[in-house]
Design an enzyme around this catalytic site. Structure first.
Site, PDB file in Angstrom:
ATOM      1  N   ASN A 142      88.507   4.280  61.466  1.00 33.57           N
ATOM      2  CA  ASN A 142      87.274   3.841  60.803  1.00 33.57           C
ATOM      3  C   ASN A 142      86.325   4.997  60.488  1.00 33.57           C
ATOM      4  O   ASN A 142      85.510   4.898  59.571  1.00 33.57           O
ATOM      5  CB  ASN A 142      86.545   2.813  61.670  1.00 33.57           C
ATOM      6  CG  ASN A 142      86.132   3.374  63.018  1.00 33.57           C
ATOM      7  OD1 ASN A 142      86.943   3.947  63.739  1.00 33.57           O
ATOM      8  ND2 ASN A 142      84.877   3.208  63.381  1.00 33.57           N
ATOM      9  N   THR A 225      84.137 -24.300  67.943  1.00 29.69           N
ATOM     10  CA  THR A 225      84.210 -24.906  66.613  1.00 29.69           C
ATOM     11  C   THR A 225      84.280 -23.829  65.539  1.00 29.69           C
ATOM     12  O   THR A 225      83.433 -22.935  65.485  1.00 29.69           O
ATOM     13  CB  THR A 225      82.981 -25.790  66.362  1.00 29.69           C
ATOM     14  OG1 THR A 225      82.913 -26.790  67.384  1.00 29.69           O
ATOM     15  CG2 THR A 225      83.061 -26.453  64.996  1.00 29.69           C
ATOM     16  N   CYS A 307      78.870   0.950  64.682  1.00 29.74           N
ATOM     17  CA  CYS A 307      78.678   0.380  66.014  1.00 29.74           C
ATOM     18  C   CYS A 307      78.065   1.384  66.983  1.00 29.74           C
ATOM     19  O   CYS A 307      77.503   1.006  68.003  1.00 29.74           O
ATOM     20  CB  CYS A 307      80.020  -0.116  66.572  1.00 29.74           C
ATOM     21  SG  CYS A 307      80.775  -1.390  65.553  1.00 29.74           S
TER      22      CYS A 307
END
Length: 362
Positions: A142, A225, A307
């Site tokens: 990355n 969900t 990050c």
């Protein structure tokens, strides 16, 4: 604003947005409900799952997650007992999780890389031996865009009786994923899909222990969900990556060729040959990347992994290549792709070069 930070995230494809809107606004049923609207939402999830799987190895299943970080954590923490082998230039989602496993009592080996960012095959061969349970490697880095020999590492893992996990976040849809992988982590927002959804592909027969317990969704491995809208956006983005693969590749390669002349006073970090063309990590003597970023406010680029931004520490990836702290701090990452125009790249290069020259001047 000129956007050149495609490794941090990519612009949302209009087609992905259009696919998501009805599921957010009108077709809002829970995809795990048994009634007709729920079944209709579930059908949208399955269409997306099938599209995503077309760019993954055969003989496995795809589980939706909240993103690649969760997918990597499931794969690493849920792997069978035994030692873990990974690489010094991996994303923090891998290195920090492996370190947590080490503190919990697992043996962890972090393999070195050469100045080109490629793992040392002899060190890998020496470390990947019987007793190792999991080998983890990133397909496309990355920060520096280097492509690791994933197929070779997967073969070594299997010879030792270990599973092989591929972090394919930056490579999915751009670089073929070898069939030898046992687990693959991917993320939607790196391929012009929405944030908040990723996936973990598992080869048939591979079943890590779940991290989240509850309703038993996603084959019992990831309770919670699902968002049909996010899944649908991911599916459309994956389809576009497949359908536009040649067009996108040619476009990115043309931009990369132009960038080589536009940034000719800079030094490329990492392998020139084994790399994804849309990621250029460049350094220049006498500059401080953080100052450059502050000065060039109309160009969005980065100093490394999003990050780790704001940590103040030199990039662990660049340090693993053997760069000094000064060289690492004098490096920037330029990322471009589908929606970047040659004119934007040229204007950004002018701004960056002028700012770098002014900063380096005595």
């Amino acid at each position: 604003m000129i956007y050149l930070d495609y490794q941090a995230t990519t612009p949302l494809a209009p087609e992905a947005f259009d696919a998501m809107v009805p599921l957010l606004r009108d077709q809002f049923a829970n995809p795990h409900s048994a009634h007709r609207p729920g079944r209709a939402a579930a059908a949208q999830v399955e269409v997306a799952r099938e599209e995503i799987g077309k760019l993954l190895p055969s003989g496995g299943r795809t589980l939706f997650t909240s993103g690649a970080t969760e997918a990597l954590n499931i794969a690493i923490q849920g792997a069978p007992a035994g030692a873990i082998v990974t690489i010094a230039t991996e994303h923090a989602a891998v290195l920090d999780t492996a370190d947590a496993m080490r503190r919990a009592g697992r043996d962890v080996t972090v393999l070195p890389v050469g100045p080109d960012g490629i793992v040392d095959p002899d060190a890998a061969r020496e470390a990947i031996v019987p007793g190792v349970a999991l080998v983890v490697a990133m397909l496309v880095n990355n920060e520096i865009g280097v492509i690791q020999p994933v197929e070779m590492l997967a073969a070594m893992a299997h010879e030792a009786g270990a599973l092989f996990l591929c972090d394919a976040v930056q490579g999915y849809g751009r670089v073929p994923i070898p069939q030898g992988c046992d687990m693959v982590a991917i993320s939607a927002h790196k391929i012009h899909g929405p944030k908040g959804v990723g996936a973990l592909w598992l080869r048939d027969g591979v079943k890590p222990a779940p991290l989240i317990h509850g309703g038993g969704q996603e084959g019992g491995l990831r309770s919670g969900t699902l968002s049909p809208a996010l899944c649908a956006g991911f599916g459309v983005a994956s389809r576009l990556m497949r359908e536009r693969a040649d067009m996108d590749r040619v476009h990115v390669e043309k931009l990369a060729a132009a960038a080589r002349s536009l940034f000719d006073d800079w030094t490329l970090n990492g392998s020139m040959a084994q790399r994804y063309a849309g990621n250029l990590n460049l350094r220049r003597e006498g500059i401080d990347g953080a100052r450059l970023l502050s000065h060039c406010r109309n160009v969005a680029f980065s100093l490394g992994s999003a990050c780790a931004s704001g940590s103040g520490r030199p990039s662990h990836v660049l340090r693993a290549l053997g760069l000094t702290d000064g060289q690492a701090r004098g490096s920037v990452r330029i990322g471009f792709g589908r929606y970047t125009t040659p004119a934007e790249l040229e204007r950004a290069a002018t701004v960056l070069n002028e700012a770098a020259a002014a900063q380096a001047a005595p």
